[in-house]
Write a protein that holds these residues in place. Structure first.
Motif, PDB file in Angstrom:
ATOM      1  N   ASN A 336       0.694  -1.231  -0.264  1.00  0.00           N
ATOM      2  CA  ASN A 336       0.015  -0.027   0.279  1.00  0.00           C
ATOM      3  C   ASN A 336       0.747   1.469   0.470  1.00  0.00           C
ATOM      4  O   ASN A 336       2.045   1.551   0.561  1.00  0.00           O
ATOM      5  N   VAL A 337       0.431   2.097  -0.500  1.00  0.00           N
ATOM      6  CA  VAL A 337       1.001   3.599  -0.034  1.00  0.00           C
ATOM      7  C   VAL A 337       1.461   3.813   1.481  1.00  0.00           C
ATOM      8  O   VAL A 337       2.511   4.482   2.083  1.00  0.00           O
ATOM      9  N   ASP A 338       0.430   3.593   1.697  1.00  0.00           N
ATOM     10  CA  ASP A 338       0.956   3.641   3.784  1.00  0.00           C
ATOM     11  C   ASP A 338       1.278   2.036   4.181  1.00  0.00           C
ATOM     12  O   ASP A 338       1.614   1.308   4.043  1.00  0.00           O
ATOM     13  N   SER A 339       2.368   2.785   5.213  1.00  0.00           N
ATOM     14  CA  SER A 339       2.952   1.425   5.844  1.00  0.00           C
ATOM     15  C   SER A 339       2.377   0.628   6.865  1.00  0.00           C
ATOM     16  O   SER A 339       1.412   1.233   7.518  1.00  0.00           O
ATOM     17  N   LEU A 340       2.642  -0.103   6.522  1.00  0.00           N
ATOM     18  CA  LEU A 340       1.621  -1.746   7.170  1.00  0.00           C
ATOM     19  C   LEU A 340       2.841  -2.500   8.238  1.00  0.00           C
ATOM     20  O   LEU A 340       3.573  -2.097   7.540  1.00  0.00           O
ATOM     21  N   ILE A 341       2.237  -2.765   9.179  1.00  0.00           N
ATOM     22  CA  ILE A 341       3.126  -3.712   9.588  1.00  0.00           C
ATOM     23  C   ILE A 341       2.448  -5.012  10.188  1.00  0.00           C
ATOM     24  O   ILE A 341       1.094  -5.255  10.659  1.00  0.00           O
ATOM     25  N   GLN A 342       3.156  -5.930  10.531  1.00  0.00           N
ATOM     26  CA  GLN A 342       2.202  -7.139  11.016  1.00  0.00           C
ATOM     27  C   GLN A 342       2.955  -8.635  11.484  1.00  0.00           C
ATOM     28  O   GLN A 342       4.350  -8.272  11.392  1.00  0.00           O
ATOM     29  N   HIS A 343       2.815  -9.934  12.024  1.00  0.00           N
ATOM     30  CA  HIS A 343       3.570 -10.687  12.787  1.00  0.00           C
ATOM     31  C   HIS A 343       3.449 -12.091  12.401  1.00  0.00           C
ATOM     32  O   HIS A 343       2.255 -11.992  11.582  1.00  0.00           O
ATOM     33  N   SER A 344       4.078 -11.639  11.353  1.00  0.00           N
ATOM     34  CA  SER A 344       3.979 -12.893  10.423  1.00  0.00           C
ATOM     35  C   SER A 344       4.105 -14.265  10.725  1.00  0.00           C
ATOM     36  O   SER A 344       2.671 -15.274  10.335  1.00  0.00           O
ATOM     37  N   PRO A 345       4.674 -15.078  12.075  1.00  0.00           N
ATOM     38  CA  PRO A 345       4.376 -15.886  12.203  1.00  0.00           C
ATOM     39  C   PRO A 345       2.530 -15.922  12.744  1.00  0.00           C
ATOM     40  O   PRO A 345       1.880 -17.640  12.238  1.00  0.00           O
ATOM     41  N   SER A 346       1.827 -15.684  13.316  1.00  0.00           N
ATOM     42  CA  SER A 346       0.128 -15.346  13.158  1.00  0.00           C
ATOM     43  C   SER A 346      -0.118 -15.067  12.472  1.00  0.00           C
ATOM     44  O   SER A 346      -1.913 -14.896  12.518  1.00  0.00           O
ATOM     45  N   MET A 347       0.341 -14.294  11.411  1.00  0.00           N
ATOM     46  CA  MET A 347      -0.883 -13.833   9.972  1.00  0.00           C
ATOM     47  C   MET A 347      -0.717 -14.259   9.065  1.00  0.00           C
ATOM     48  O   MET A 347      -1.546 -15.102   8.653  1.00  0.00           O
ATOM     49  N   SER A 348       0.266 -14.158   8.172  1.00  0.00           N
ATOM     50  CA  SER A 348       0.885 -14.716   6.972  1.00  0.00           C
ATOM     51  C   SER A 348       0.871 -15.834   6.817  1.00  0.00           C
ATOM     52  O   SER A 348       0.598 -16.564   5.738  1.00  0.00           O
ATOM     53  N   HIS A 349       1.358 -16.250   7.648  1.00  0.00           N
ATOM     54  CA  HIS A 349       2.513 -17.552   7.890  1.00  0.00           C
ATOM     55  C   HIS A 349       1.873 -18.606   8.959  1.00  0.00           C
ATOM     56  O   HIS A 349       2.898 -19.734   9.118  1.00  0.00           O
ATOM     57  N   PHE A 350       0.654 -18.934   9.101  1.00  0.00           N
ATOM     58  CA  PHE A 350      -0.610 -18.989  10.046  1.00  0.00           C
ATOM     59  C   PHE A 350      -0.494 -20.705  10.233  1.00  0.00           C
ATOM     60  O   PHE A 350      -0.300 -21.950  10.951  1.00  0.00           O
ATOM     61  N   ASP A 351      -0.228 -21.087   8.801  1.00  0.00           N
ATOM     62  CA  ASP A 351      -0.437 -22.552   7.950  1.00  0.00           C
ATOM     63  C   ASP A 351       0.997 -23.127   9.073  1.00  0.00           C
ATOM     64  O   ASP A 351       0.469 -24.264   8.148  1.00  0.00           O
ATOM     65  N   MET A 352       2.075 -22.520   8.798  1.00  0.00           N
ATOM     66  CA  MET A 352       2.723 -23.925   9.291  1.00  0.00           C
ATOM     67  C   MET A 352       2.825 -23.230  10.826  1.00  0.00           C
ATOM     68  O   MET A 352       2.573 -22.484  11.623  1.00  0.00           O
ATOM     69  N   THR A 353       3.836 -25.036  11.115  1.00  0.00           N
ATOM     70  CA  THR A 353       3.988 -25.251  12.349  1.00  0.00           C
ATOM     71  C   THR A 353       4.878 -24.895  13.369  1.00  0.00           C
ATOM     72  O   THR A 353       6.004 -23.937  11.930  1.00  0.00           O
ATOM     73  N   PRO A 354       4.840 -23.992  14.156  1.00  0.00           N
ATOM     74  CA  PRO A 354       6.369 -23.603  14.426  1.00  0.00           C
ATOM     75  C   PRO A 354       7.494 -24.336  14.649  1.00  0.00           C
ATOM     76  O   PRO A 354       8.157 -22.937  13.556  1.00  0.00           O
ATOM     77  N   GLU A 355       8.247 -25.623  14.497  1.00  0.00           N
ATOM     78  CA  GLU A 355       8.933 -26.149  13.924  1.00  0.00           C
ATOM     79  C   GLU A 355       9.293 -25.862  12.535  1.00  0.00           C
ATOM     80  O   GLU A 355      10.100 -25.219  11.265  1.00  0.00           O
ATOM     81  N   GLU A 356       8.072 -26.001  11.652  1.00  0.00           N
ATOM     82  CA  GLU A 356       8.290 -25.178  10.005  1.00  0.00           C
ATOM     83  C   GLU A 356       8.578 -23.789   9.851  1.00  0.00           C
ATOM     84  O   GLU A 356       9.857 -23.301   9.337  1.00  0.00           O
TER      85      GLU A 356
END
Length: 395
Positions: A336-356
């Motif tokens: 986006n034109v404006d800045s964003l912050i996210q927590h990848s382990p629980s947002m974009s990559h929640f489908d992966m296990t912690p070990e993965e």
């Protein structure tokens, strides 16, 4: 013409009816045909006219032509989401019994497609570090039909050498190389020029740039795009809405100036974070400390606006920082034109296990930043004040 001129003018369809300066929006599901013979012909030759917007629409067609032009492709296909583009591209080149190879760092939902959905259809897979072409070579089997690479990779910004991988893959007959180039956009990188067979984008991100649509696109040879369109798009129905296509084209007019500002701001933010006492590690290919820095310099025209950072103090520190930002919005997505912050382990990559996740450096204390086009000093100040909230947590 030069790239900034092309993003404004290439493949723009002039309005012959009224001379509208902005391309018209054809918000219609169907088209009236002249006679029976034309109806029969166009239903069998859908690239020669318009019958039904699931197969083709003038507004979507203009968007597709623009992407094909910018990616130096013969054709492109717009879809309803980035994942719709990914799944359609993948399904158009594989079948049951095939084997695919994909990178160890990719978008979480793509990871789920490969590891949770396709195996039910008897598609086997191998996960490799695609920054190492020899690892890909070692994983190839007689039934391998696809190598899938995401570069820059989400969220650790690993950069894979597309040309080296293409040279290796195309020594084997029948294997396709698909590259997800969402983080780069066509402004910074052209995978087809480097030997990829298909390139996919989530057009939701930098192509639109304003967070107003959900869309995807595939570009490549006309033969492969036709194969993706019919029967896969026809049957999957992941159709790009004409209004979404029209909105993306308005956003694309500023793609060049936006990407230049994204890159400039991200470099300043990355340098700031790398020197901050509360940061363990910064993942940004523009930094000489990034292991893929030299590869990025070779195949990209800039380092992009995406980065990740490991915050000291783990998940508790992440919570404090993300709750404290005022300019960075806590939101998934990017570009986006404006800045964003996210927590990848629980947002974009929640489908992966912690070990993965941990195996590929996606740690619990990691945040991903999509650096916007605000004044860089304001972004740095915002992160600085947010990071100051974790002093007590760490010490």
């Amino acid at each position: 013409m030069e790239l900034n001129t092309d993003v404004l003018h290439a493949e723009q369809r002039r309005d012959v009816a009224f001379g509208s300066h902005v391309s018209p929006l054809y918000q219609t599901s169907t088209f009236v045909l002249h006679d029976f013979d034309e109806a029969v012909h166009l239903n069998q030759n859908i690239d020669q006219g318009f019958v039904y917007s699931r197969f083709g629409n003038p507004t979507v067609d203009e968007f597709e032509r623009k992407i094909a032009y910018l990616e130096h492709a013969e054709a492109a296909l717009g879809l309803a989401s980035g994942l719709g583009a990914i799944s359609t591209a993948v399904m158009s080149v594989i079948k049951g019994g095939d084997h695919i190879i994909f990178g160890d760092v990719i978008y979480g939902c793509t990871f789920a497609l490969f590891t949770k959905v396709l195996p039910d259809f008897h598609v086997d897979y191998t996960i490799v570090d695609t920054t190492d072409p020899e690892a890909i070579a070692a994983a190839i089997r007689p039934n391998t039909k696809l190598v899938y690479v995401e570069t820059p990779a989400n969220p650790t910004l690993k950069i894979s050498d597309i040309q080296a991988i293409a040279d290796l893959v195309h020594q084997h007959e029948g294997i396709r190389l698909i590259v997800d180039s969402t983080f780069a956009s066509p402004y910074l990188q052209n995978p087809l020029d480097l030997g990829a067979d298909l390139v996919v984008h989530s057009a939701t991100k930098y192509l639109c740039g304003h967070g107003t649509v959900t869309a995807g696109v595939i570009a490549g040879s006309k033969a492969l795009i036709d194969q993706a369109r019919m029967p896969y798009l026809q049957c999957f129905g992941a159709v790009l809405d004409p209004f979404a296509a029209w909105q993306i084209m308005q956003g694309m007019k500023t793609l060049g100036v936006r990407m230049e500002r994204h890159c400039e701001n991200a470099m300043k933010v990355a340098n700031f974070l790398e020197g901050h006492p509360m940061i363990d590690h910064v993942y940004y290919p523009g930094l000489p400390s990034h292991p893929s820095h030299e590869t990025a310099k070779k195949q990209m025209r800039g380092f992009g606006g995406m980065m990740s950072a490991d915050i000291k103090g783990g998940i508790d520190a992440v919570r404090k920082v993300m709750n404290a930002t005022k300019v960075f919005s806590l939101a998934t997505s990017l570009g986006n034109v404006d800045s964003l912050i996210q927590h990848s382990p629980s947002m974009s990559h929640f489908d992966m296990t912690p070990e993965e996740r941990h195996r590929v450096s996606i740690y619990d204390g990691q945040v991903r930043l999509s650096v916007g086009i605000e004044d860089a000093d304001d972004l740095i100040h915002d992160l600085d004040q947010a990071l100051s909230k974790i002093d007590v947590c760490v010490n």
